[in-house]
Design a protein around this motif. Structure first.
Motif, PDB file in Angstrom:
ATOM      1  N   UNK A 193      16.811  79.908  81.641  1.00 15.14           N
ATOM      2  CA  UNK A 193      15.924  79.818  80.482  1.00 15.14           C
ATOM      3  C   UNK A 193      14.470  79.949  80.899  1.00 15.14           C
ATOM      4  N   UNK A 194      14.101  79.277  81.997  1.00 14.94           N
ATOM      5  CA  UNK A 194      12.731  79.365  82.510  1.00 14.94           C
ATOM      6  C   UNK A 194      12.414  80.782  82.956  1.00 14.94           C
ATOM      7  N   UNK A 195      13.355  81.381  83.697  1.00 14.34           N
ATOM      8  CA  UNK A 195      13.141  82.748  84.176  1.00 14.34           C
ATOM      9  C   UNK A 195      13.016  83.732  83.020  1.00 14.34           C
ATOM     10  N   UNK A 196      13.843  83.542  81.986  1.00 11.31           N
ATOM     11  CA  UNK A 196      13.816  84.454  80.840  1.00 11.31           C
ATOM     12  C   UNK A 196      12.482  84.391  80.108  1.00 11.31           C
ATOM     13  N   UNK A 197      11.873  83.227  80.064  1.00 13.82           N
ATOM     14  CA  UNK A 197      10.539  83.108  79.468  1.00 13.82           C
ATOM     15  C   UNK A 197       9.555  83.989  80.221  1.00 13.82           C
ATOM     16  N   UNK A 198       9.610  83.914  81.548  1.00 12.26           N
ATOM     17  CA  UNK A 198       8.718  84.741  82.357  1.00 12.26           C
ATOM     18  C   UNK A 198       9.002  86.222  82.212  1.00 12.26           C
ATOM     19  N   UNK A 199      10.276  86.580  82.159  1.00 13.38           N
ATOM     20  CA  UNK A 199      10.660  87.982  81.981  1.00 13.38           C
ATOM     21  C   UNK A 199      10.147  88.509  80.648  1.00 13.38           C
ATOM     22  N   UNK A 200      10.310  87.702  79.597  1.00 12.40           N
ATOM     23  CA  UNK A 200       9.859  88.102  78.261  1.00 12.40           C
ATOM     24  C   UNK A 200       8.357  88.330  78.232  1.00 12.40           C
ATOM     25  N   UNK A 228      18.427  91.207  79.341  1.00 14.03           N
ATOM     26  CA  UNK A 228      19.820  91.213  78.877  1.00 14.03           C
ATOM     27  C   UNK A 228      20.720  90.487  79.865  1.00 14.03           C
ATOM     28  N   UNK A 229      20.493  90.711  81.142  1.00 18.07           N
ATOM     29  CA  UNK A 229      21.269  90.062  82.208  1.00 18.07           C
ATOM     30  C   UNK A 229      21.172  88.548  82.102  1.00 18.07           C
ATOM     31  N   UNK A 234      23.071  83.067  79.739  1.00 16.45           N
ATOM     32  CA  UNK A 234      22.721  81.925  78.889  1.00 16.45           C
ATOM     33  C   UNK A 234      23.718  81.790  77.739  1.00 16.45           C
ATOM     34  N   UNK A 235      24.060  82.907  77.110  1.00 18.30           N
ATOM     35  CA  UNK A 235      25.032  82.877  76.011  1.00 18.30           C
ATOM     36  C   UNK A 235      26.385  82.378  76.487  1.00 18.30           C
TER      37      UNK A 235
END
Length: 243
Positions: A193-200, A228-229, A234-235
């Motif tokens: 979740x933390x990484x996805x924030x940065x990616x976004x 997406x990865x 996460x899903x």
């Protein structure tokens, strides 16, 4: 005259300083300054220098493309460059697509007799972490710098980037050995979740940086595929926790 260029392939401060030195050594370049976070270079020159000349001055792993009003004056040339860039990006992402295909196939084949979808998901997540941690551990020294360019926690706490590959390895073993699955799922939600924030943020800012999901051994560009990865994992973690 000063032109702005996009540069891809830089993963750390060493890359930035190397690219900057190469550009400053090009004849007729008055001053070149490279911004690692934005993947850009501001080049002041005595007279116009072809982008191809600048490209030839750099190692092949770096790609340079002029931006703004100074970029290719003919529309057909610009369209060709855009098409080539897209094709190159797809080619760069080929290892990621292949890894996902193999992981999915392995998870299915392990349970082809029972078609236990929960077991398939756990094995997929376990294999995902094991394989991705392997690539990160290939260059444990270079990974933290690359990872901190977009992961908020790694940027705030540098030590996190050093232990992250081992966290992935531990989570992979937990899923494959069916050990403390609930804890592993919660940790998956937190770290990804933390990484996805940065990616976004990186994608929205349109920064041209290298994705560290497969370490630094494979120079993958940061694209929507990285989002997406992470979103897929996460899903799957949410499904396993609440369904």
């Amino acid at each position: 005259m000063t032109h702005t260029y996009k540069i891809t392939g830089m993963t750390c401060e060493g890359c930035r300083s190397g690219v900057e030195a190469k550009l400053n050594a090009v004849p007729d370049v008055a001053h070149a300054e490279v911004d690692l976070n934005n993947g850009e270079a501001q080049i002041t020159m005595h007279k116009h220098i072809a982008t191809q000349t600048l490209q030839q001055a750099l190692p092949s792993k770096y790609k340079i493309l002029e931006t703004g009003n100074h970029a290719q004056p003919k529309s057909n040339v610009f369209e060709t460059s855009t098409a080539e860039t897209s094709q190159s990006k797809i080619q760069q992402l080929k290892p990621l697509f292949l890894i996902f295909a193999f992981l999915i196939a392995a998870a299915i084949l392990l349970h082809k007799d029972t078609w236990d979808w929960q077991a398939m998901m756990l094995d997929f997540m376990g294999l995902f972490y094991i394989v991705f941690s392997f690539f990160k551990l290939l260059d444990l020294k270079g990974f933290p710098d690359s990872f901190s360019m977009y992961d908020p926690l790694a940027k705030a706490i540098p030590a996190y980037g050093w232990v992250y590959p081992f966290i992935e390895l531990a989570l992979g073993l937990c899923f494959l050995m069916r050990f403390q699955i609930a804890v592993a799922l919660i940790l998956t939600l937190v770290i990804l979740g933390i990484t996805t924030i940065g990616v976004t943020r990186t994608l929205l800012d349109k920064k041209a940086i290298t994705c560290a999901c497969l370490g630094t051994a494979l120079k993958l560009p940061m694209t929507e595929a990285t989002f997406i990865e992470n979103a897929l994992m996460i899903i799957m973690a949410l499904v396993m926790l609440f369904i």
